[in-house]
Design a protein around this motif. Structure first.
Motif, short mmCIF file in Angstrom:
data_model
loop_
_atom_site.label_atom_id
_atom_site.label_comp_id
_atom_site.label_asym_id
_atom_site.label_seq_id
_atom_site.Cartn_x
_atom_site.Cartn_y
_atom_site.Cartn_z
N MET A 175 -54.93 12.53 -98.70
CA MET A 175 -54.13 12.13 -99.82
C MET A 175 -52.90 13.00 -99.88
O MET A 175 -52.95 14.13 -99.47
CB MET A 175 -54.89 12.32 -101.12
CG MET A 175 -56.09 11.45 -101.34
SD MET A 175 -55.64 9.76 -101.46
CE MET A 175 -56.95 9.05 -100.54
N PRO A 176 -51.82 12.62 -100.40
CA PRO A 176 -51.62 11.50 -101.32
C PRO A 176 -51.11 10.25 -100.60
O PRO A 176 -50.62 10.31 -99.49
CB PRO A 176 -50.53 12.02 -102.24
CG PRO A 176 -49.66 12.84 -101.35
CD PRO A 176 -50.63 13.48 -100.38
N HIS A 177 -51.24 9.16 -101.32
CA HIS A 177 -50.58 7.93 -100.94
C HIS A 177 -49.40 7.81 -101.89
O HIS A 177 -49.55 8.00 -103.10
CB HIS A 177 -51.52 6.73 -101.09
CG HIS A 177 -52.59 6.72 -100.06
ND1 HIS A 177 -52.70 5.72 -99.13
CD2 HIS A 177 -53.59 7.58 -99.79
CE1 HIS A 177 -53.73 5.97 -98.34
NE2 HIS A 177 -54.29 7.10 -98.74
N ILE A 178 -48.24 7.51 -101.34
CA ILE A 178 -47.01 7.48 -102.14
C ILE A 178 -46.34 6.13 -101.95
O ILE A 178 -46.12 5.69 -100.82
CB ILE A 178 -46.05 8.60 -101.72
CG1 ILE A 178 -46.73 9.97 -101.82
CG2 ILE A 178 -44.77 8.55 -102.58
CD1 ILE A 178 -45.97 11.09 -101.13
N TRP A 179 -46.04 5.48 -103.06
CA TRP A 179 -45.29 4.23 -103.06
C TRP A 179 -43.94 4.48 -103.72
O TRP A 179 -43.88 4.98 -104.84
CB TRP A 179 -46.03 3.15 -103.86
CG TRP A 179 -47.22 2.58 -103.19
CD1 TRP A 179 -47.27 1.42 -102.45
CD2 TRP A 179 -48.55 3.11 -103.19
NE1 TRP A 179 -48.55 1.23 -102.00
CE2 TRP A 179 -49.36 2.24 -102.42
CE3 TRP A 179 -49.13 4.25 -103.73
CZ2 TRP A 179 -50.71 2.46 -102.21
CZ3 TRP A 179 -50.49 4.47 -103.52
CH2 TRP A 179 -51.25 3.59 -102.77
N GLN B 50 -41.16 15.61 -98.40
CA GLN B 50 -41.07 17.07 -98.33
C GLN B 50 -41.58 17.72 -99.61
O GLN B 50 -42.23 18.77 -99.57
CB GLN B 50 -39.64 17.51 -98.01
CG GLN B 50 -39.17 17.13 -96.63
CD GLN B 50 -40.01 17.75 -95.52
OE1 GLN B 50 -40.54 18.85 -95.64
NE2 GLN B 50 -40.15 17.02 -94.42
N ALA B 51 -41.28 17.12 -100.75
CA ALA B 51 -41.75 17.67 -102.03
C ALA B 51 -43.27 17.63 -102.12
O ALA B 51 -43.90 18.58 -102.60
CB ALA B 51 -41.12 16.90 -103.20
N ALA B 52 -43.88 16.55 -101.63
CA ALA B 52 -45.35 16.46 -101.63
C ALA B 52 -45.94 17.53 -100.70
O ALA B 52 -46.90 18.21 -101.07
CB ALA B 52 -45.79 15.06 -101.20
N LEU B 53 -45.35 17.70 -99.52
CA LEU B 53 -45.82 18.75 -98.61
C LEU B 53 -45.68 20.13 -99.23
O LEU B 53 -46.57 20.98 -99.09
CB LEU B 53 -45.03 18.71 -97.31
CG LEU B 53 -45.46 17.73 -96.24
CD1 LEU B 53 -44.52 17.82 -95.05
CD2 LEU B 53 -46.89 17.97 -95.81
N ALA B 54 -44.58 20.37 -99.91
CA ALA B 54 -44.29 21.69 -100.47
C ALA B 54 -45.27 22.10 -101.57
O ALA B 54 -45.40 23.28 -101.87
CB ALA B 54 -42.86 21.74 -101.01
N THR B 55 -45.97 21.15 -102.16
CA THR B 55 -46.95 21.51 -103.18
C THR B 55 -48.08 22.33 -102.58
O THR B 55 -48.75 23.08 -103.29
CB THR B 55 -47.57 20.27 -103.86
OG1 THR B 55 -48.35 19.54 -102.90
CG2 THR B 55 -46.52 19.39 -104.51
N GLY B 56 -48.32 22.17 -101.28
CA GLY B 56 -49.42 22.87 -100.63
C GLY B 56 -50.78 22.26 -100.89
O GLY B 56 -51.79 22.77 -100.41
N GLY C 139 -52.12 15.30 -92.50
CA GLY C 139 -52.74 14.04 -92.09
C GLY C 139 -53.13 13.13 -93.23
O GLY C 139 -53.54 12.00 -93.01
N GLY C 140 -52.99 13.62 -94.45
CA GLY C 140 -53.37 12.81 -95.60
C GLY C 140 -52.22 12.07 -96.24
O GLY C 140 -52.44 11.17 -97.06
N ILE C 141 -51.00 12.41 -95.89
CA ILE C 141 -49.85 11.81 -96.56
C ILE C 141 -49.52 10.45 -95.97
O ILE C 141 -49.40 10.30 -94.76
CB ILE C 141 -48.62 12.75 -96.49
CG1 ILE C 141 -48.91 14.03 -97.27
CG2 ILE C 141 -47.38 12.05 -97.03
CD1 ILE C 141 -47.80 15.05 -97.22
N ARG C 142 -49.40 9.46 -96.84
CA ARG C 142 -48.96 8.11 -96.48
C ARG C 142 -47.86 7.74 -97.46
O ARG C 142 -48.08 7.75 -98.66
CB ARG C 142 -50.07 7.08 -96.62
CG ARG C 142 -51.45 7.50 -96.26
CD ARG C 142 -51.76 7.36 -94.80
NE ARG C 142 -53.17 7.49 -94.53
CZ ARG C 142 -53.82 8.65 -94.42
NH1 ARG C 142 -53.20 9.77 -94.64
NH2 ARG C 142 -55.10 8.68 -94.11
N LEU C 143 -46.69 7.43 -96.95
CA LEU C 143 -45.57 7.11 -97.82
C LEU C 143 -45.03 5.73 -97.44
O LEU C 143 -44.79 5.47 -96.27
CB LEU C 143 -44.47 8.17 -97.66
CG LEU C 143 -43.33 8.08 -98.65
CD1 LEU C 143 -42.85 9.47 -99.03
CD2 LEU C 143 -42.19 7.25 -98.12
#
Length: 132
Positions: free
Chosen positions: A1-5, A27-33, A38-42
């Motif tokens: 996760m996360p999934h981002i729309w 990049q903002a989602a990654l920066a949250t830590g 492998g979980g990010i889907r945008l």
């Protein structure tokens, strides 16, 4: 996760801020830590058919939904959502100064028992990172 729309009205799709939107939110989602690579889907979609506010053709929108897995405390979710939203608004502020723009952001938590996955991305990403 996360999934981002990410959805945006077609009348701003060519604007430089909107062209940079996908990378900014990623990049903002990654920066949250909080989220493994492998979980990010945008997903990014330009919406051609819409009515905004009073229907004036200059009105525009950006809508972002960040959907995450269950298990994080409320403060962690709030801080992460605020960090992503601040980056989003920072990027879009110049565009909002030039035209009517509605920006909406929502963090949603997936249902813990109705969330299914079939995923081997983590293993592939790890192997690629190890080979570099």
């Amino acid at each position: 996760m996360p999934h981002i729309w990410i959805e945006t009205s077609a009348n701003i799709a060519a604007q430089p801020e909107v062209r940079a939107l996908k990378d900014c939110v990623y990049q903002a989602a990654l920066a949250t830590g909080l989220f493994p690579l492998g979980g990010i889907r945008l997903r990014f979609q330009v919406i051609d058919d819409y009515i905004i506010g009073d229907g004036h053709p200059d009105n525009s929108f950006v809508h972002v939904v960040l959907r995450i897995g269950v298990g994080r405390d409320a403060e962690t979710k709030r801080k992460s959502a605020e960090a992503v939203f601040q980056k989003l608004c920072g990027l879009l502020a110049p565009l909002q100064q030039r035209r009517p723009l509605a920006v909406a952001f929502e963090l949603q938590e997936m249902h813990p028992e109705l969330n299914f996955k079939f995923n081997n991305l983590h293993e592939h990403i790890k192997r690629r990172q190890e080979s570099n």
